[in-house]
Design a protein around this motif. Structure first.
Motif, PDB file in Angstrom:
ATOM      1  N   ILE A  70      -3.011  14.516  -4.514  1.00  0.00           N
ATOM      2  CA  ILE A  70      -3.202  15.960  -4.565  1.00  0.00           C
ATOM      3  C   ILE A  70      -3.991  16.374  -5.813  1.00  0.00           C
ATOM      4  O   ILE A  70      -4.993  17.081  -5.720  1.00  0.00           O
ATOM      5  CB  ILE A  70      -1.847  16.699  -4.533  1.00  0.00           C
ATOM      6  N   ASP A  71      -3.568  15.922  -6.962  1.00  0.00           N
ATOM      7  CA  ASP A  71      -4.222  16.362  -8.197  1.00  0.00           C
ATOM      8  C   ASP A  71      -5.568  15.671  -8.417  1.00  0.00           C
ATOM      9  O   ASP A  71      -6.548  16.311  -8.788  1.00  0.00           O
ATOM     10  CB  ASP A  71      -3.301  16.109  -9.384  1.00  0.00           C
ATOM     11  N   LYS A  72      -5.625  14.351  -8.146  1.00  0.00           N
ATOM     12  CA  LYS A  72      -6.865  13.596  -8.380  1.00  0.00           C
ATOM     13  C   LYS A  72      -7.756  13.541  -7.144  1.00  0.00           C
ATOM     14  O   LYS A  72      -8.868  13.006  -7.193  1.00  0.00           O
ATOM     15  CB  LYS A  72      -6.526  12.169  -8.824  1.00  0.00           C
ATOM     16  N   ASN A  73      -7.261  14.070  -6.012  1.00  0.00           N
ATOM     17  CA  ASN A  73      -8.042  14.164  -4.772  1.00  0.00           C
ATOM     18  C   ASN A  73      -8.506  12.820  -4.227  1.00  0.00           C
ATOM     19  O   ASN A  73      -9.574  12.721  -3.607  1.00  0.00           O
ATOM     20  CB  ASN A  73      -9.269  15.070  -4.962  1.00  0.00           C
ATOM     21  N   LEU A  74      -7.709  11.760  -4.417  1.00  0.00           N
ATOM     22  CA  LEU A  74      -8.012  10.507  -3.746  1.00  0.00           C
ATOM     23  C   LEU A  74      -7.608  10.630  -2.281  1.00  0.00           C
ATOM     24  O   LEU A  74      -6.724  11.393  -1.934  1.00  0.00           O
ATOM     25  CB  LEU A  74      -7.258   9.354  -4.406  1.00  0.00           C
ATOM     26  N   GLY A  75      -8.235   9.862  -1.428  1.00  0.00           N
ATOM     27  CA  GLY A  75      -7.898   9.927  -0.015  1.00  0.00           C
ATOM     28  C   GLY A  75      -8.775  10.908   0.732  1.00  0.00           C
ATOM     29  O   GLY A  75      -9.802  11.373   0.226  1.00  0.00           O
ATOM     30  N   PRO A  76      -8.385  11.264   1.964  1.00  0.00           N
ATOM     31  CA  PRO A  76      -9.200  12.145   2.799  1.00  0.00           C
ATOM     32  C   PRO A  76      -9.410  13.517   2.158  1.00  0.00           C
ATOM     33  O   PRO A  76      -8.587  13.999   1.385  1.00  0.00           O
ATOM     34  CB  PRO A  76      -8.373  12.269   4.092  1.00  0.00           C
ATOM     35  N   MET A  77     -10.521  14.132   2.518  1.00  0.00           N
ATOM     36  CA  MET A  77     -10.822  15.471   2.041  1.00  0.00           C
ATOM     37  C   MET A  77      -9.833  16.480   2.621  1.00  0.00           C
ATOM     38  O   MET A  77      -9.399  16.364   3.770  1.00  0.00           O
ATOM     39  CB  MET A  77     -12.248  15.843   2.453  1.00  0.00           C
ATOM     40  N   THR A  78      -9.421  17.454   1.821  1.00  0.00           N
ATOM     41  CA  THR A  78      -8.544  18.523   2.287  1.00  0.00           C
ATOM     42  C   THR A  78      -9.183  19.869   1.962  1.00  0.00           C
ATOM     43  O   THR A  78     -10.236  19.941   1.320  1.00  0.00           O
ATOM     44  CB  THR A  78      -7.153  18.451   1.621  1.00  0.00           C
ATOM     45  N   THR A  90      -0.055  17.397   3.969  1.00  0.00           N
ATOM     46  CA  THR A  90       1.221  16.703   4.027  1.00  0.00           C
ATOM     47  C   THR A  90       1.077  15.268   4.502  1.00  0.00           C
ATOM     48  O   THR A  90       1.659  14.344   3.931  1.00  0.00           O
ATOM     49  CB  THR A  90       2.190  17.460   4.951  1.00  0.00           C
ATOM     50  N   TYR A  91       0.287  15.060   5.566  1.00  0.00           N
ATOM     51  CA  TYR A  91       0.237  13.695   6.102  1.00  0.00           C
ATOM     52  C   TYR A  91      -0.496  12.735   5.183  1.00  0.00           C
ATOM     53  O   TYR A  91      -0.206  11.532   5.196  1.00  0.00           O
ATOM     54  CB  TYR A  91      -0.313  13.673   7.528  1.00  0.00           C
ATOM     55  N   VAL A  92      -1.434  13.224   4.354  1.00  0.00           N
ATOM     56  CA  VAL A  92      -2.060  12.286   3.404  1.00  0.00           C
ATOM     57  C   VAL A  92      -1.028  11.816   2.373  1.00  0.00           C
ATOM     58  O   VAL A  92      -1.103  10.686   1.878  1.00  0.00           O
ATOM     59  CB  VAL A  92      -3.302  12.898   2.715  1.00  0.00           C
ATOM     60  N   GLN A  93      -0.057  12.671   2.061  1.00  0.00           N
ATOM     61  CA  GLN A  93       1.045  12.252   1.205  1.00  0.00           C
ATOM     62  C   GLN A  93       1.918  11.219   1.915  1.00  0.00           C
ATOM     63  O   GLN A  93       2.322  10.210   1.330  1.00  0.00           O
ATOM     64  CB  GLN A  93       1.902  13.462   0.821  1.00  0.00           C
ATOM     65  N   MET A  94       2.232  11.490   3.178  1.00  0.00           N
ATOM     66  CA  MET A  94       3.067  10.563   3.943  1.00  0.00           C
ATOM     67  C   MET A  94       2.402   9.197   4.073  1.00  0.00           C
ATOM     68  O   MET A  94       3.049   8.150   3.959  1.00  0.00           O
ATOM     69  CB  MET A  94       3.358  11.154   5.323  1.00  0.00           C
ATOM     70  N   LEU A 134       0.878  -1.161   0.000  1.00  0.00           N
ATOM     71  CA  LEU A 134       0.000   0.000   0.000  1.00  0.00           C
ATOM     72  C   LEU A 134       0.920   1.216   0.000  1.00  0.00           C
ATOM     73  O   LEU A 134       1.781   1.283   0.888  1.00  0.00           O
ATOM     74  CB  LEU A 134      -0.852   0.082   1.258  1.00  0.00           C
ATOM     75  N   SER A 135       0.759   2.172  -0.773  1.00  0.00           N
ATOM     76  CA  SER A 135       0.156   2.107  -2.097  1.00  0.00           C
ATOM     77  C   SER A 135       1.001   1.199  -3.005  1.00  0.00           C
ATOM     78  O   SER A 135       2.134   0.872  -2.666  1.00  0.00           O
ATOM     79  CB  SER A 135       0.074   3.505  -2.690  1.00  0.00           C
ATOM     80  N   ILE A 136       0.495   0.821  -4.139  1.00  0.00           N
ATOM     81  CA  ILE A 136       1.149  -0.190  -4.947  1.00  0.00           C
ATOM     82  C   ILE A 136       1.926   0.455  -6.087  1.00  0.00           C
ATOM     83  O   ILE A 136       1.379   1.266  -6.844  1.00  0.00           O
ATOM     84  CB  ILE A 136       0.119  -1.182  -5.511  1.00  0.00           C
ATOM     85  N   CYS A 190       1.081   3.897 -10.387  1.00  0.00           N
ATOM     86  CA  CYS A 190       0.826   3.431  -9.031  1.00  0.00           C
ATOM     87  C   CYS A 190      -0.667   3.266  -8.802  1.00  0.00           C
ATOM     88  O   CYS A 190      -1.490   3.752  -9.584  1.00  0.00           O
ATOM     89  CB  CYS A 190       1.397   4.400  -7.999  1.00  0.00           C
ATOM     90  N   GLU A 191      -0.988   2.580  -7.726  1.00  0.00           N
ATOM     91  CA  GLU A 191      -2.382   2.475  -7.278  1.00  0.00           C
ATOM     92  C   GLU A 191      -2.446   2.956  -5.847  1.00  0.00           C
ATOM     93  O   GLU A 191      -1.770   2.417  -4.969  1.00  0.00           O
ATOM     94  CB  GLU A 191      -2.881   1.036  -7.370  1.00  0.00           C
ATOM     95  N   TRP A 192      -3.231   3.998  -5.611  1.00  0.00           N
ATOM     96  CA  TRP A 192      -3.351   4.520  -4.247  1.00  0.00           C
ATOM     97  C   TRP A 192      -4.250   3.627  -3.407  1.00  0.00           C
ATOM     98  O   TRP A 192      -5.283   3.151  -3.877  1.00  0.00           O
ATOM     99  CB  TRP A 192      -3.924   5.942  -4.269  1.00  0.00           C
ATOM    100  N   GLN A 193      -3.853   3.403  -2.170  1.00  0.00           N
ATOM    101  CA  GLN A 193      -4.667   2.683  -1.192  1.00  0.00           C
ATOM    102  C   GLN A 193      -4.582   3.424   0.137  1.00  0.00           C
ATOM    103  O   GLN A 193      -3.585   4.081   0.434  1.00  0.00           O
ATOM    104  CB  GLN A 193      -4.159   1.254  -1.013  1.00  0.00           C
ATOM    105  N   PRO A 194      -5.624   3.333   0.976  1.00  0.00           N
ATOM    106  CA  PRO A 194      -5.571   3.985   2.287  1.00  0.00           C
ATOM    107  C   PRO A 194      -4.569   3.299   3.200  1.00  0.00           C
ATOM    108  O   PRO A 194      -4.240   2.126   2.999  1.00  0.00           O
ATOM    109  CB  PRO A 194      -7.002   3.837   2.811  1.00  0.00           C
TER     110      PRO A 194
END
Length: 395
Positions: free
Chosen positions: A342-350, A63-67, A23-25, A32-36
């Protein structure tokens, strides 16, 4: 249920430990494939832990969603430690030493990463966080509310009420916050930026709770601004004497403004010239000085975002190779992670899920005070003893 969940997560983590990570792959060829990230890290896993610090706003979240995406490992808020107990999360985010933060993780941090954001955007986002966190009575209910409302705008009238009451104090704290981490926990007055002793630091950093109106005391506290030399604070009665000893006055600043002799007759601020460092910093393996500075503003942009992600990835790879570093996805996928998160806005809302072009306004005076604080920082960190310091140059 907690035991069952913990056992399931532990088994999943140990399986991943044998495989290093998935995760992520990394799909190869820059794809890549994003995963939580994982929700829980078993206690027996030894990780190099990063303390992610920044003035209260949405910058640390960016920042932490990137980490999390780069490592597959979770982050925890400082208040999680207060209300939900110990966590082995390797990413700890905090507003400390701002009064909205709490040094709750004890000796768990190994290194510090400082997140910086444009001062005006900081003030807008802090007001929104203030608004989000005012609806429920418990910490966990507040966290749920934040996740539900993160993409929404503060009510305009509520923003202006918050702005008029709080923003000048927060403008001065913005630079004080940066100074604290750049100077490895050196104790300073948030408003004058003078070095202060431990007792006076504790008045700001660990204020006594104000339980009822009889304990509330208005004081007029000195700042370093020529146009706004005083700021009004509401403090606990127990802290009054320490403030008076350092040149403050009892009463509202509006009363002071009506007395032309008030400023001229005020005593000089008394402070300790001997540097006092926050003892909490002794518990950080690499001290409170940041290993790197992250720009939340650059992280948002197509031109600079991938390079900022590279800085974040390199922060995670610091420390012993067998700890957190081994969980970081291969560098060929880092640009893809930025694109997904960041660009595709996958993951938690910011905060980028909102239309930031519709930010509310500040008065000319408030903007001038913001510029004054930013220029103070630029002047300070452009000169000795900071000229050869890599973080100061980036700042």
């Amino acid at each position: 249920l907690s035991s069952l969940r913990g056992g399931f997560v532990q088994n999943q983590f140990m399986l991943r430990a044998k495989q290093r990570r998935d995760l992520s792959i990394n799909l190869g060829g820059g794809e890549c494939e994003w995963q939580p990230p994982l929700a829980v890290v078993p206690l027996e896993i030894d990780l190099w832990k990063t303390l992610l610090v920044g003035f209260p706003s949405g910058d640390k979240r960016m920042t932490y969603v990137q980490m999390e995406a780069l490592s597959g490992l979770p982050s925890k808020d400082d208040w999680d430690f207060v209300y939900n107990g110990y966590s082995n999360a390797p990413l700890i985010k905090t507003n400390y030493p701002h009064n909205s933060g709490n040094w709750s993780w004890g000796e768990e941090a190994d290194q510090v990463a400082l997140v910086i954001q444009f001062i005006r955007r900081n003030m807008v986002e802090y007001s929104d966080i203030w608004w989000y966190m005012s609806y429920e009575t418990t910490y966990n209910e507040d966290r749920v509310k934040v996740e539900e409302m993160y993409g929404q705008r503060n009510d305009v009238d509520e923003f202006y009420a918050w702005r008029d009451e709080h923003v000048l104090r927060e403008i001065y704290k913005y630079g004080w916050y940066i100074d604290y981490w750049m100077e490895a926990g050196l104790c300073r007055d948030p408003y004058t930026h003078n070095v202060i002793d431990k007792d006076y630091w504790d008045c700001f950093n660990n204020p006594m709770p104000i339980k009822n109106k009889r304990e509330k005391v208005l004081i007029c506290h000195r700042t370093m601004s020529k146009k706004n030399p005083w700021v009004q604070l509401e403090i606990s009665a127990n802290a009054v004497q320490a403030h008076l000893d350092h040149g403050d006055f009892l009463g509202s600043c509006s009363d002071a403004a009506q007395d032309p002799e008030f400023v001229a007759s005020s005593p000089g601020l008394v402070h300790d010239d001997h540097p006092t460092t926050d003892s909490n910093c002794e518990s950080v393996t690499e001290t409170c000085s940041p290993v790197a500075i992250i720009s939340a503003d650059k992280l948002r942009t197509t031109a600079d975002g991938p390079a900022e992600t590279e800085i974040i990835g390199n922060i995670l790879k610091l420390g012993p190779a067998e700890k957190t570093a081994k969980w970081v996805i291969n560098q060929e996928a880092w640009d893809c992670i930025w694109d997904k998160v960041i660009d595709k806005n996958l993951g938690p809302m910011t905060f980028d899920d909102r239309d930031i072009s519709q930010d509310p306004n500040f008065s000319v005076f408030m903007l001038e005070e913001m510029l004054g604080e930013v220029n103070r920082l630029i002047d300070k960190y452009s000169n000795d003893p900071w000229t050869a310091d890599q973080n100061a140059n980036r700042l």
